[in-house]
Design an enzyme around this catalytic site. Sequence first.
Site, PDB file in Angstrom:
ATOM      1  N   ASN A  11      36.747  51.949  51.580  1.00 10.15           N
ATOM      2  CA  ASN A  11      38.369  51.665  51.990  1.00 10.15           C
ATOM      3  C   ASN A  11      38.990  52.690  51.914  1.00 10.15           C
ATOM      4  O   ASN A  11      39.679  53.125  50.977  1.00 10.15           O
ATOM      5  CB  ASN A  11      38.696  50.314  51.747  1.00 10.15           C
ATOM      6  CG  ASN A  11      40.121  50.142  52.250  1.00 10.15           C
ATOM      7  OD1 ASN A  11      40.494  50.611  53.014  1.00 10.15           O
ATOM      8  ND2 ASN A  11      40.937  48.934  51.527  1.00 10.15           N
ATOM      9  N   LYS A  13      41.844  53.352  53.212  1.00  6.06           N
ATOM     10  CA  LYS A  13      43.250  53.277  53.594  1.00  6.06           C
ATOM     11  C   LYS A  13      43.716  54.162  54.548  1.00  6.06           C
ATOM     12  O   LYS A  13      43.268  54.479  55.702  1.00  6.06           O
ATOM     13  CB  LYS A  13      44.090  52.985  52.135  1.00  6.06           C
ATOM     14  CG  LYS A  13      43.229  52.238  51.245  1.00  6.06           C
ATOM     15  CD  LYS A  13      44.062  51.903  50.039  1.00  6.06           C
ATOM     16  CE  LYS A  13      43.081  50.956  49.188  1.00  6.06           C
ATOM     17  NZ  LYS A  13      43.815  50.271  47.972  1.00  6.06           N
ATOM     18  N   HIS A  99      43.784  41.788  52.814  1.00  2.00           N
ATOM     19  CA  HIS A  99      44.063  42.782  51.609  1.00  2.00           C
ATOM     20  C   HIS A  99      45.269  42.582  51.273  1.00  2.00           C
ATOM     21  O   HIS A  99      46.158  42.360  51.866  1.00  2.00           O
ATOM     22  CB  HIS A  99      43.763  44.185  52.238  1.00  2.00           C
ATOM     23  CG  HIS A  99      43.542  45.229  51.038  1.00  2.00           C
ATOM     24  ND1 HIS A  99      44.679  45.687  50.406  1.00  2.00           N
ATOM     25  CD2 HIS A  99      42.636  45.836  50.649  1.00  2.00           C
ATOM     26  CE1 HIS A  99      44.280  46.546  49.460  1.00  2.00           C
ATOM     27  NE2 HIS A  99      42.807  46.607  49.463  1.00  2.00           N
ATOM     28  N   GLU A 101      47.534  44.609  50.269  1.00  3.31           N
ATOM     29  CA  GLU A 101      48.744  45.339  50.772  1.00  3.31           C
ATOM     30  C   GLU A 101      49.229  45.251  51.967  1.00  3.31           C
ATOM     31  O   GLU A 101      50.105  45.057  52.583  1.00  3.31           O
ATOM     32  CB  GLU A 101      47.960  47.144  50.914  1.00  3.31           C
ATOM     33  CG  GLU A 101      47.777  47.742  49.698  1.00  3.31           C
ATOM     34  CD  GLU A 101      46.711  48.474  49.431  1.00  3.31           C
ATOM     35  OE1 GLU A 101      46.012  49.334  50.429  1.00  3.31           O
ATOM     36  OE2 GLU A 101      46.313  48.861  48.400  1.00  3.31           O
ATOM     37  N   GLU A 168      39.920  41.267  44.545  1.00  2.74           N
ATOM     38  CA  GLU A 168      40.672  42.250  44.125  1.00  2.74           C
ATOM     39  C   GLU A 168      41.945  41.800  43.546  1.00  2.74           C
ATOM     40  O   GLU A 168      42.850  41.465  44.156  1.00  2.74           O
ATOM     41  CB  GLU A 168      40.987  43.010  45.621  1.00  2.74           C
ATOM     42  CG  GLU A 168      39.911  43.475  46.292  1.00  2.74           C
ATOM     43  CD  GLU A 168      40.170  44.916  47.150  1.00  2.74           C
ATOM     44  OE1 GLU A 168      39.230  45.622  47.418  1.00  2.74           O
ATOM     45  OE2 GLU A 168      41.244  44.862  47.751  1.00  2.74           O
ATOM     46  N   GLY A 174      44.088  50.553  42.324  1.00  2.00           N
ATOM     47  CA  GLY A 174      44.898  51.852  42.027  1.00  2.00           C
ATOM     48  C   GLY A 174      45.326  51.983  40.798  1.00  2.00           C
ATOM     49  O   GLY A 174      45.884  53.124  40.511  1.00  2.00           O
ATOM     50  N   SER A 211      40.091  49.543  41.509  1.00  2.00           N
ATOM     51  CA  SER A 211      39.991  50.823  40.723  1.00  2.00           C
ATOM     52  C   SER A 211      38.279  51.156  40.211  1.00  2.00           C
ATOM     53  O   SER A 211      38.217  51.662  39.108  1.00  2.00           O
ATOM     54  CB  SER A 211      40.490  50.765  39.492  1.00  2.00           C
ATOM     55  OG  SER A 211      41.941  50.961  39.679  1.00  2.00           O
TER      56      SER A 211
HETATM   57  P1  13P Z   1      41.255  51.467  44.358  1.00  2.00           P
HETATM   58  O1  13P Z   1      39.717  51.524  44.366  1.00  2.00           O
HETATM   59  O2  13P Z   1      41.873  52.627  44.938  1.00  2.00           O
HETATM   60  O3  13P Z   1      41.955  50.644  43.333  1.00  2.00           O
HETATM   61  O4  13P Z   1      41.322  50.551  45.832  1.00  2.00           O
HETATM   62  C1  13P Z   1      40.872  49.408  45.780  1.00  2.00           C
HETATM   63  C2  13P Z   1      41.152  48.730  46.799  1.00  2.00           C
HETATM   64  O5  13P Z   1      42.153  48.286  47.474  1.00  2.00           O
HETATM   65  C3  13P Z   1      39.937  48.518  47.855  1.00  2.00           C
HETATM   66  O6  13P Z   1      40.165  47.750  48.822  1.00  2.00           O
END
Ligand code: 13P
Length: 250
Positions: A11, A13, A99, A101, A168, A174, A211
């Site tokens: 991903n 982002k 997600h 976010e 997640e 992150g 992470s």
């Molecule tokens: P990170 O691996 O950067 O923590 O992000 C996880 C994530 O949101 C994957 O969708």
Amino acid sequence: MTNKLRYFIANWKMYGDLKSLKSIDKVIKFTKLHKKKRFKLVYCPPYTLLHAFSDKLKKSTISIGAQNCHQENEYGAFTGSINAKMIRILGAKFVILGHSENRNDGDTDVIINQKIKSALKQKLNVLFCIGETFSQKKKKLTNKTLKKQISGGLKGLKKNSRIIISYEPVWSIGTGIIPKNIELERNIKFIKAEVKKQIKLKKVTVLYGGSVNLKNILTLNMIASIDGYLIGGASQKAKNLIDIIKKTYN
Ligand code: 13P
């Protein structure tokens, strides 16, 4: 270490431009050399790169996915939005929905459910994200939160829909912090049972995201119930992604 099928979903982002495509060459080469390993790799770049990724990965075993889509199935006056049909036409086979976010940006369980239905109508595979916040975890509301997200998101879906769950924990995304194995095992078991109650799937596939990196992949691989990973930051460097896969299968 394992030869069971595991998903690795990159991903990206809101990162990446056309220059980033060059780094994918290494990954394509790696997948060609390791055809016998049973992993499924999916790149989810930003919308702006879907077409370029689709072209680049045409002859490879790597699939592409989008990071979100609008809930409306038909074309319409929705400025700034992209629907499931549009991403499917661009070559996407997967879409990430729910997600945290995007939940933060206003996606409710109801909207996510509509998005999932729209994506399934377009024959996309849905990567359905769920997870508790740190405050919910502290208040021992993890199960309640996961249950609500699962029942809301998967409401009214037909049996054997193309759904993959991605657990997640929001506090893990992150931050470099992952749940303890015992906690992860417990939560994944709970998720599998709840999903089974909600929808009849031949197999409930649950990925872990938050992470995932080279330092913790061996620890995570010890959990047999994890069917793969949704990887954010660590997926942007081809070498990191390759090494994560190598560490899983060597
Ligand atoms: P990170 O691996 O950067 O923590 O992000 C996880 C994530 O949101 C994957 O969708």
